[in-house]
Design a protein around this motif. Structure first.
Motif, PDB file in Angstrom:
ATOM      1  N   ASP A   1       0.933  -1.289   0.035  1.00 20.18           N
ATOM      2  CA  ASP A   1       0.029   0.218  -0.088  1.00 20.18           C
ATOM      3  C   ASP A   1       0.809   1.308   0.069  1.00 20.18           C
ATOM      4  O   ASP A   1       2.007   1.397   0.487  1.00 20.18           O
ATOM      5  CB  ASP A   1      -1.007  -0.001   1.167  1.00 20.18           C
ATOM      6  CG  ASP A   1      -1.925  -1.004   1.079  1.00 20.18           C
ATOM      7  OD1 ASP A   1      -2.219  -1.459  -0.028  1.00 20.18           O
ATOM      8  OD2 ASP A   1      -2.822  -1.335   2.095  1.00 20.18           O
ATOM      9  N   ILE A   2       0.252   2.270  -0.375  1.00 17.54           N
ATOM     10  CA  ILE A   2       1.127   3.554  -0.499  1.00 17.54           C
ATOM     11  C   ILE A   2       1.527   4.096   0.660  1.00 17.54           C
ATOM     12  O   ILE A   2       2.716   4.790   0.925  1.00 17.54           O
ATOM     13  CB  ILE A   2       0.136   4.633  -1.398  1.00 17.54           C
ATOM     14  CG1 ILE A   2       1.103   5.916  -1.742  1.00 17.54           C
ATOM     15  CG2 ILE A   2      -1.063   5.006  -0.231  1.00 17.54           C
ATOM     16  CD1 ILE A   2       0.327   6.742  -2.484  1.00 17.54           C
ATOM     17  N   ILE A   3       0.730   3.822   1.944  1.00 18.24           N
ATOM     18  CA  ILE A   3       1.562   4.070   3.102  1.00 18.24           C
ATOM     19  C   ILE A   3       1.574   2.789   3.994  1.00 18.24           C
ATOM     20  O   ILE A   3       0.560   2.113   4.086  1.00 18.24           O
ATOM     21  CB  ILE A   3       0.398   5.138   3.828  1.00 18.24           C
ATOM     22  CG1 ILE A   3       0.240   6.166   3.207  1.00 18.24           C
ATOM     23  CG2 ILE A   3       1.030   5.143   5.264  1.00 18.24           C
ATOM     24  CD1 ILE A   3      -0.756   7.297   4.074  1.00 18.24           C
ATOM     25  N   SER A   4       2.843   2.397   4.294  1.00 16.01           N
ATOM     26  CA  SER A   4       3.065   1.010   4.602  1.00 16.01           C
ATOM     27  C   SER A   4       4.011   1.088   6.036  1.00 16.01           C
ATOM     28  O   SER A   4       5.125   1.268   5.740  1.00 16.01           O
ATOM     29  CB  SER A   4       3.393  -0.041   3.749  1.00 16.01           C
ATOM     30  OG  SER A   4       3.371  -1.332   4.280  1.00 16.01           O
TER      31      SER A   4
ATOM     32  N   PHE B   1       3.360  -1.885  11.372  1.00 19.92           N
ATOM     33  CA  PHE B   1       2.063  -2.116  12.015  1.00 19.92           C
ATOM     34  C   PHE B   1       0.749  -2.115  11.382  1.00 19.92           C
ATOM     35  O   PHE B   1       0.090  -2.904  11.473  1.00 19.92           O
ATOM     36  CB  PHE B   1       2.103  -0.740  13.046  1.00 19.92           C
ATOM     37  CG  PHE B   1       0.872  -0.700  14.020  1.00 19.92           C
ATOM     38  CD1 PHE B   1       0.391  -1.555  14.833  1.00 19.92           C
ATOM     39  CD2 PHE B   1      -0.107   0.331  13.513  1.00 19.92           C
ATOM     40  CE1 PHE B   1      -0.823  -1.533  15.671  1.00 19.92           C
ATOM     41  CE2 PHE B   1      -1.519   0.425  14.194  1.00 19.92           C
ATOM     42  CZ  PHE B   1      -1.524  -0.550  15.280  1.00 19.92           C
ATOM     43  N   ALA B   2       0.948  -1.107  10.534  1.00 23.87           N
ATOM     44  CA  ALA B   2      -0.392  -1.379   9.542  1.00 23.87           C
ATOM     45  C   ALA B   2      -0.182  -0.670   8.172  1.00 23.87           C
ATOM     46  O   ALA B   2       0.888   0.164   7.898  1.00 23.87           O
ATOM     47  CB  ALA B   2      -1.515  -0.329   9.979  1.00 23.87           C
ATOM     48  N   SER B   3      -0.863  -0.872   7.144  1.00 22.76           N
ATOM     49  CA  SER B   3      -0.785  -0.226   5.818  1.00 22.76           C
ATOM     50  C   SER B   3      -2.185   0.525   5.688  1.00 22.76           C
ATOM     51  O   SER B   3      -2.991  -0.013   5.955  1.00 22.76           O
ATOM     52  CB  SER B   3      -0.477  -1.404   4.938  1.00 22.76           C
ATOM     53  OG  SER B   3       0.474  -2.133   4.994  1.00 22.76           O
ATOM     54  N   ILE B   4      -1.998   1.682   4.865  1.00 23.59           N
ATOM     55  CA  ILE B   4      -3.221   2.427   4.724  1.00 23.59           C
ATOM     56  C   ILE B   4      -3.270   2.875   3.068  1.00 23.59           C
ATOM     57  O   ILE B   4      -2.242   3.081   2.493  1.00 23.59           O
ATOM     58  CB  ILE B   4      -2.965   3.777   5.382  1.00 23.59           C
ATOM     59  CG1 ILE B   4      -3.087   3.418   6.951  1.00 23.59           C
ATOM     60  CG2 ILE B   4      -4.296   4.618   5.117  1.00 23.59           C
ATOM     61  CD1 ILE B   4      -2.816   4.696   7.792  1.00 23.59           C
ATOM     62  N   ASN B   5      -4.218   2.648   2.542  1.00 22.08           N
ATOM     63  CA  ASN B   5      -4.799   2.869   1.089  1.00 22.08           C
ATOM     64  C   ASN B   5      -5.903   3.704   1.168  1.00 22.08           C
ATOM     65  O   ASN B   5      -7.206   3.412   1.512  1.00 22.08           O
ATOM     66  CB  ASN B   5      -4.920   1.669   0.689  1.00 22.08           C
ATOM     67  CG  ASN B   5      -4.735   1.427  -0.899  1.00 22.08           C
ATOM     68  OD1 ASN B   5      -4.880   2.450  -1.619  1.00 22.08           O
ATOM     69  ND2 ASN B   5      -4.072   0.500  -1.274  1.00 22.08           N
TER      70      ASN B   5
ATOM     71  N   ASN C   1      -6.900   1.880  -4.487  1.00 22.57           N
ATOM     72  CA  ASN C   1      -6.101   0.631  -4.645  1.00 22.57           C
ATOM     73  C   ASN C   1      -4.599   1.340  -4.856  1.00 22.57           C
ATOM     74  O   ASN C   1      -3.906   0.671  -6.076  1.00 22.57           O
ATOM     75  CB  ASN C   1      -6.615  -0.372  -5.520  1.00 22.57           C
ATOM     76  CG  ASN C   1      -5.566  -1.648  -5.615  1.00 22.57           C
ATOM     77  OD1 ASN C   1      -5.235  -1.932  -4.586  1.00 22.57           O
ATOM     78  ND2 ASN C   1      -5.896  -2.352  -6.419  1.00 22.57           N
ATOM     79  N   PHE C   2      -4.135   2.299  -4.493  1.00 21.06           N
ATOM     80  CA  PHE C   2      -2.807   2.717  -4.697  1.00 21.06           C
ATOM     81  C   PHE C   2      -1.726   1.870  -4.186  1.00 21.06           C
ATOM     82  O   PHE C   2      -1.581   1.531  -2.923  1.00 21.06           O
ATOM     83  CB  PHE C   2      -2.311   4.253  -4.034  1.00 21.06           C
ATOM     84  CG  PHE C   2      -3.438   5.060  -4.778  1.00 21.06           C
ATOM     85  CD1 PHE C   2      -3.113   6.007  -5.721  1.00 21.06           C
ATOM     86  CD2 PHE C   2      -4.687   5.569  -4.148  1.00 21.06           C
ATOM     87  CE1 PHE C   2      -3.882   6.885  -6.250  1.00 21.06           C
ATOM     88  CE2 PHE C   2      -5.495   6.455  -4.582  1.00 21.06           C
ATOM     89  CZ  PHE C   2      -4.966   7.403  -5.662  1.00 21.06           C
TER      90      PHE C   2
ATOM     91  N   THR D   1       1.031   2.571  -8.709  1.00 20.42           N
ATOM     92  CA  THR D   1      -0.084   2.030  -9.626  1.00 20.42           C
ATOM     93  C   THR D   1      -1.437   2.518  -9.006  1.00 20.42           C
ATOM     94  O   THR D   1      -1.313   2.653  -7.552  1.00 20.42           O
ATOM     95  CB  THR D   1       0.031   0.388  -9.780  1.00 20.42           C
ATOM     96  OG1 THR D   1      -0.035  -0.221  -8.751  1.00 20.42           O
ATOM     97  CG2 THR D   1       1.403   0.240 -10.669  1.00 20.42           C
ATOM     98  N   PHE D   2      -2.307   2.408  -9.616  1.00 20.38           N
ATOM     99  CA  PHE D   2      -3.613   2.732  -8.689  1.00 20.38           C
ATOM    100  C   PHE D   2      -4.857   2.017  -9.726  1.00 20.38           C
ATOM    101  O   PHE D   2      -4.481   1.703 -11.002  1.00 20.38           O
ATOM    102  CB  PHE D   2      -4.051   4.210  -8.840  1.00 20.38           C
ATOM    103  CG  PHE D   2      -3.981   4.917 -10.221  1.00 20.38           C
ATOM    104  CD1 PHE D   2      -4.821   5.194 -10.910  1.00 20.38           C
ATOM    105  CD2 PHE D   2      -2.765   5.382 -10.581  1.00 20.38           C
ATOM    106  CE1 PHE D   2      -4.721   5.666 -12.257  1.00 20.38           C
ATOM    107  CE2 PHE D   2      -2.485   6.214 -11.882  1.00 20.38           C
ATOM    108  CZ  PHE D   2      -3.638   6.297 -12.699  1.00 20.38           C
TER     109      PHE D   2
END
Length: 356
Positions: A266-269, A272-276, A297-298, A311-312
């Motif tokens: 994911d774009i933020i990973s 602890f966690a990943s954020i999309n 879905n980045f 990608t997105f």
């Protein structure tokens, strides 16, 4: 050998090794329902308010004014896999509502060549049979208004059934919980926690069948896999706002942050966690015709040269509503904008309150 490998990879992919928590389990429950929502890249957690709320955020079911029925069909991977959904919702009183929905995601008519060659090495094509691999998700939803005006909550109880021909099958159970709040000036906020009980699947494997395919690759997959998998929780936070222009035109803008407690692309990973994130827009005319678009879905994908490429997934959709009947269409894919094949998604919503 090719068919042996297909069956073998299906078994070893879907069945967890030991009682471990997995990044991806029961992913068919995360694809999404309702072409209207898919056209907005699933950014609907805050404003969903019809029968499909049982999937997106059960708190939205309290907005039902009568019985509603929803149907959806889509095909993925060049029509190899079919996704079907049916949902029903109804108000219980002026403060609560309930819903029920069923999802089936399956691949049918897969060739089973495990009996093609007998013990003497003879080939008999009459011994080829077919089987299906299918995932089922049955969800019971309940929603209720809280004493604070504009604040609602909902819960889901899910039963998961997964079948791989007569090779293996599983049963699972899990819970979801959601909250919606409607503020001033048409601002809406939503919170959805999926699999808050770490949804489990308990697999049953036919040992005789597994022995037939376990030797497809020498030295690999010789032992029967363990039979329990656990799905990690996921959180979705959303907000949206609706504008009305000249009485006839409306615009809804919505955003979601989808959080998974695992590290991925994911774009933020983080560890602890990943954020999309996901963004969606809906333009409407006289509550009759709708145009929708969204992006989500980045992913930071690793390329052959070890570089990263963002990608997105872009989505588009249209809808038509007339006297309680709404037909929606979405043009989307199940992956990113370049690698996966696009799919045509159709859905139908019927609001029976218009026919009273």
């Amino acid at each position: 050998m090719k068919n042996y490998l297909v069956i073998l990879l299906t078994l070893t992919t879907l069945i967890a090794s030991g009682q471990t928590t997995r990044k991806y389990s029961n992913e068919f429950m995360n694809i999404g329902v309702d072409a209207a929502a898919l056209g907005m890249s699933n950014a609907v957690v805050s404003q969903t308010a019809d029968v499909n709320s049982g999937y997106w955020n059960p708190a939205g079911l309290v907005h039902l004014e009568g019985k509603q029925l929803a149907l959806m069909h889509s095909s993925y991977f060049a029509n190899i896999a079919n996704y079907n959904y049916i949902g029903f919702g109804m108000p219980l009183d002026n403060k609560s509502a309930l819903g029920i929905s069923l999802i089936r995601f399956g691949v049918d008519d897969i060739l089973d060549t495990t009996q093609l060659i007998d013990d003497q090495g003879n080939i008999n094509y009459d011994r080829i049979s077919t089987f299906s691999t299918a995932d089922y998700g049955l969800t019971f939803s309940y929603a209720r208004k809280l004493p604070l005006d504009g604040l609602n909550y909902g819960i889901n109880a899910k039963i998961i059934r997964r079948i791989i021909g007569d090779f293996a099958s599983s049963w699972g159970f899990g819970l979801d919980a959601g909250i919606q709040f409607e503020g001033n000036n048409n601002w809406k906020f939503g919170f959805m926690a999926r699999d808050i009980t770490t949804t489990f699947n308990a697999w049953s494997i036919d040992e005789a069948k597994f022995e037939q395919i376990s030797g497809a690759i020498d030295g690999e997959n010789q032992e029967l896999p363990e039979t329990t998998e656990i799905t990690i929780p996921k959180l979705e936070i959303g907000m949206s706002k609706k504008w009305t222009f000249h009485y006839d035109y409306t615009l809804v803008a919505a955003a979601n942050l989808n959080m998974r407690f695992a590290q991925n692309n994911d774009i933020i990973s983080t560890s602890f966690a990943s954020i999309n994130p996901a963004l969606g827009f809906e333009f409407g005319y006289t509550d009759l015709v709708f145009l929708r678009a969204g992006v989500g879905n980045f992913q930071n994908e690793i390329q052959i040269d070890d570089s990263e490429q963002l990608t997105f997934q872009p989505n588009f959709g249209v809808g038509f509503k007339y006297k309680g009947i709404e037909i929606d269409y979405a043009f989307t894919d199940i992956g990113d904008q370049s690698a996966a094949l696009y799919s045509n998604v159709f859905s139908l919503n019927i609001d029976f309150s218009f026919f009273r």
